[in-house]
Design an enzyme around this catalytic site. Structure first.
Site, short mmCIF file in Angstrom:
data_model
loop_
_atom_site.label_atom_id
_atom_site.label_comp_id
_atom_site.label_asym_id
_atom_site.label_seq_id
_atom_site.Cartn_x
_atom_site.Cartn_y
_atom_site.Cartn_z
N GLU A 104 -11.56 17.33 -16.50
CA GLU A 104 -10.89 16.35 -15.62
C GLU A 104 -10.49 15.09 -16.37
O GLU A 104 -9.55 14.40 -15.97
CB GLU A 104 -11.77 16.01 -14.41
CG GLU A 104 -13.07 15.24 -14.69
CD GLU A 104 -14.26 16.14 -14.98
OE1 GLU A 104 -14.06 17.26 -15.51
OE2 GLU A 104 -15.40 15.72 -14.68
N HIS A 119 -15.89 18.41 -19.68
CA HIS A 119 -15.26 17.81 -18.49
C HIS A 119 -13.74 17.79 -18.64
O HIS A 119 -13.18 16.79 -19.11
CB HIS A 119 -15.77 16.38 -18.30
CG HIS A 119 -17.18 16.31 -17.85
ND1 HIS A 119 -17.55 16.32 -16.52
CD2 HIS A 119 -18.34 16.28 -18.56
CE1 HIS A 119 -18.87 16.27 -16.43
NE2 HIS A 119 -19.37 16.24 -17.65
N ASP A 162 0.84 -1.20 0.00
CA ASP A 162 0.00 0.00 0.00
C ASP A 162 0.88 1.24 0.00
O ASP A 162 1.91 1.28 0.66
CB ASP A 162 -0.88 0.04 1.27
CG ASP A 162 -1.78 -1.18 1.38
OD1 ASP A 162 -1.92 -1.88 0.37
OD2 ASP A 162 -2.33 -1.42 2.48
N VAL A 163 0.45 2.26 -0.75
CA VAL A 163 1.24 3.49 -0.82
C VAL A 163 0.35 4.70 -0.53
O VAL A 163 -0.88 4.61 -0.65
CB VAL A 163 1.89 3.68 -2.21
CG1 VAL A 163 3.16 2.87 -2.33
CG2 VAL A 163 0.93 3.33 -3.33
N CYS A 207 -19.58 21.50 -16.21
CA CYS A 207 -20.81 20.95 -16.80
C CYS A 207 -22.03 21.46 -16.03
O CYS A 207 -22.42 22.60 -16.19
CB CYS A 207 -20.72 19.43 -16.87
SG CYS A 207 -21.82 18.74 -18.10
#
Ligand code: GLN
Length: 557
Positions: free
Chosen positions: A510, A508, A240-241, A382
């Protein structure tokens, strides 16, 4: 030369980060000059995730060609240079849709249509299509080994190994090695069972990516290697990081890229991960904090706005800042400006993201009014652009009942409406305007300063749009339309020139932001938010200083 394939499967439980693992392997191979393409097969029956609830499925990621796809494709694009399209994401539903269409056309010439070979052939040809023109195609199989619905995909990749041989195919299995607190021990049994499951369908994994919260000791690795029939060097600790952008570095330290090259007999240059290392350094060494409020209908759900959250992180990293993005439930702001003051005052920037349906709209309008009047940086995406226009029409132009016909079909002022329906334009295929569209940006606007160019292309996913009948009234009152489609039909961007940073876009952005190439709209929004944070800090210091210097009044007798 035909491509080589890496097949990524998952075992034990879902949510082990198969998509991130596939993307990180792609990133590592690219760092060695190898070209890659990535694709995902989702075993469910929906034709695509477009109609699924974000709670069920997480974000719907949109590609340039307007495909509504699984969110793992977002990881693929953020970690690699692969250009994705509808060919890169297939569901069982879409595979069957093709087969049934062929069957109805009579393409099978009277044969019985069966899972093997017809379904598996369809799956294999989908794989081969994305493998053209690259060195390696990375194919992720959704779901967990042992699921009934993923069997045809497993069978297809087994056949690919038979067809193409060992040097051209590699099986990577992502599995879980949990630490059991009561026994103070890492447990290998779930992995053993998962690999046994794979073996029973004829697949021997070549590489095991073991998800775990601690490093696997040499003993554990050799135990897994022995039971799972893989080389010890092929048992990888996928620890895990703190940041997903560390995964390629973790994999490289474990030698994943070297192993892949060895297995697939590929020649490659030395790895160059300098830019990723530098990025991860910034993740761990921020110079300051920035706080963004995301005002939306949904309570936060880890996956439903994946790309948005990542794009904000990219924007913050561009300024070497640590992002604190919190979700504010829009309904809680409906009470008005007082509620906004209480809940939003600590934030340096306010963002209203995309969304559908009426719930929470009045609260979003309150938040936008708060941002506009208090000069807090605002970014509307949006739905967030549409609500910004409605707020302006209501509170600045006095059109108290202004609305979108999505939320109030009977409104006398449809500032946002369904233009395409009115024009009878449903030739676009579905009912949504999807995928990449060109947008022309007006010179002299904030949008133009942000992008530094006059023409851009961004991805869309919406049904409603700005009603140009209100353009004159709104622009006369100070709203600026800064971006439109080249033919002028659709309004794509709006802004407020007398505000430090108030911008909305119908698309969008992103979906196109990457950690190494932060999207300019996110970079500048977070930058403006940080400006406000700094200004507040200096104002606070100045006020304290003034208190300190204020002459002390001595009461005279
Ligand atoms: N609901 C709005 C529309 O359909 C906005 C969509 C979105 O934000 N993605 O136009």
């Amino acid at each position: 030369m035909s491509a080589k394939y890496i097949f990524v499967t998952g075992g034990v439980v879902s949510s082990l980060g198969k998509g991130l693992a596939a993307a990180s392997i792609g990133c590592l191979l690219e760092s060695r000059g190898i070209t890659v393409n990535l694709m995902k097969f989702d075993p469910y029956l929906n034709v695509d995730p477009g109609t699924m609830s974000p709670f069920q499925h997480g974000e719907v990621f949109v590609t340039d060609d307007g495909a509504e796809t699984d969110l793992d494709l977002g990881h693929y694009e953020r970690f690699t240079h692969s250009k994705l399209s509808r060919d890169n994401n297939w569901t069982t539903g879409r595979i069957y849709e093709q087969i049934i269409a062929k069957e109805r056309r009579g393409d099978y010439l009277g044969k019985t249509v069966q899972v093997i070979p017809h379904v598996t052939n369809e799956i294999k040809s989908a794989m081969k299509k994305v493998a053209q023109d690259v060195d390696v195609a990375i194919v992720e199989i959704g779901g967990t080994v042992g699921d009934i619905e993923s069997l045809p995909f497993m069978e297809a990749i087994r056949q690919m190994r038979q067809e193409l041989g060992r040097d051209n195919t590699m099986f990577v299995h992502v599995t879980l090695v949990p630490f059991i607190a009561a026994a103070q021990e890492l447990k290998t049994k779930p992995t053993q069972h998962s690999v046994k499951e794979l073996l029973s369908i004829g697949i021997q994994p070549d590489l095991l990516l073991c998800r775990t919260d601690r490093f696997l000791s040499k003993e554990i690795k050799s135990k897994i290697a022995l039971f799972c029939n893989v080389g010890e060097e092929a048992v990888i600790t996928a620890k895990d990081v703190a940041s997903i952008y560390e995964v390629p570095l973790v994999f490289s330290r474990e030698g994943v890229d070297a192993l892949v090259l060895k297995y697939l007999r590929l020649e490659a240059k030395d790895r160059d991960l300098k830019r990723w290392e530098e990025l991860v350094y910034r993740v761990h060494n921020p110079k300051a904090d920035v706080k963004i409020a995301i005002v939306g209908k949904y309570v936060e759900y880890e996956d439903s706005y994946k790309s948005l959250k990542e794009a904000l992180v990219h924007g913050a990293l561009a300024h070497n800042l640590k992002l604190h993005a919190n979700w504010i439930e829009a309904e809680g702001l409906e009470a008005g400006q007082q509620a906004c003051e209480e809940q939003l005052r600590d934030y340096d920037g306010i963002l209203v993201p995309g969304g559908f349906g009426k719930r929470g709209i009045e609260g979003m309008l309150q938040a936008i009014r708060y941002a506009r009047e208090n000069k807090v940086p605002y970014f509307g995406i949006c739905l967030g652009m549409q609500t910004a226009c409605i707020e302006f029409a209501r509170d600045v132009c006095g059109l108290a009942e202004a609305n979108s016909s999505e939320f109030d079909p009977a409104t006398p002022h449809r500032v946002i409406y369904k233009l395409r329906e009115l024009r009878g334009v449903e030739e676009l295929g579905g009912t949504m305007r999807l995928g990449a569209w060109t947008c022309k940006i007006e010179p002299g606007t904030l949008a133009h300063r942000i992008y530094g160019q006059a023409e851009i292309s961004e991805r869309h996913r919406h049904r409603y749009e700005f009603n140009r009948e209100y353009e004159e009234q709104l622009t006369a009152a100070g709203l600026r339309i800064s971006g439109s489609t080249p033919d002028g039909t659709y309004v794509e961007m709006v802004e407020l020139p007398d505000h430090p940073h108030f911008i909305g876009c119908q698309f969008h952005p992103e979906f196109k932001s990457k950690p190494l190439e932060p999207h300019p709209l996110f970079r500048t929004f977070v930058g403006a938010a940080y400006e406000l944070a700094r200004k507040r800090e200096t104002d606070k210091n100045a006020a304290e200083l003034e208190m300190f210097h204020r002459p002390v009044k001595v009461a005279s007798r």
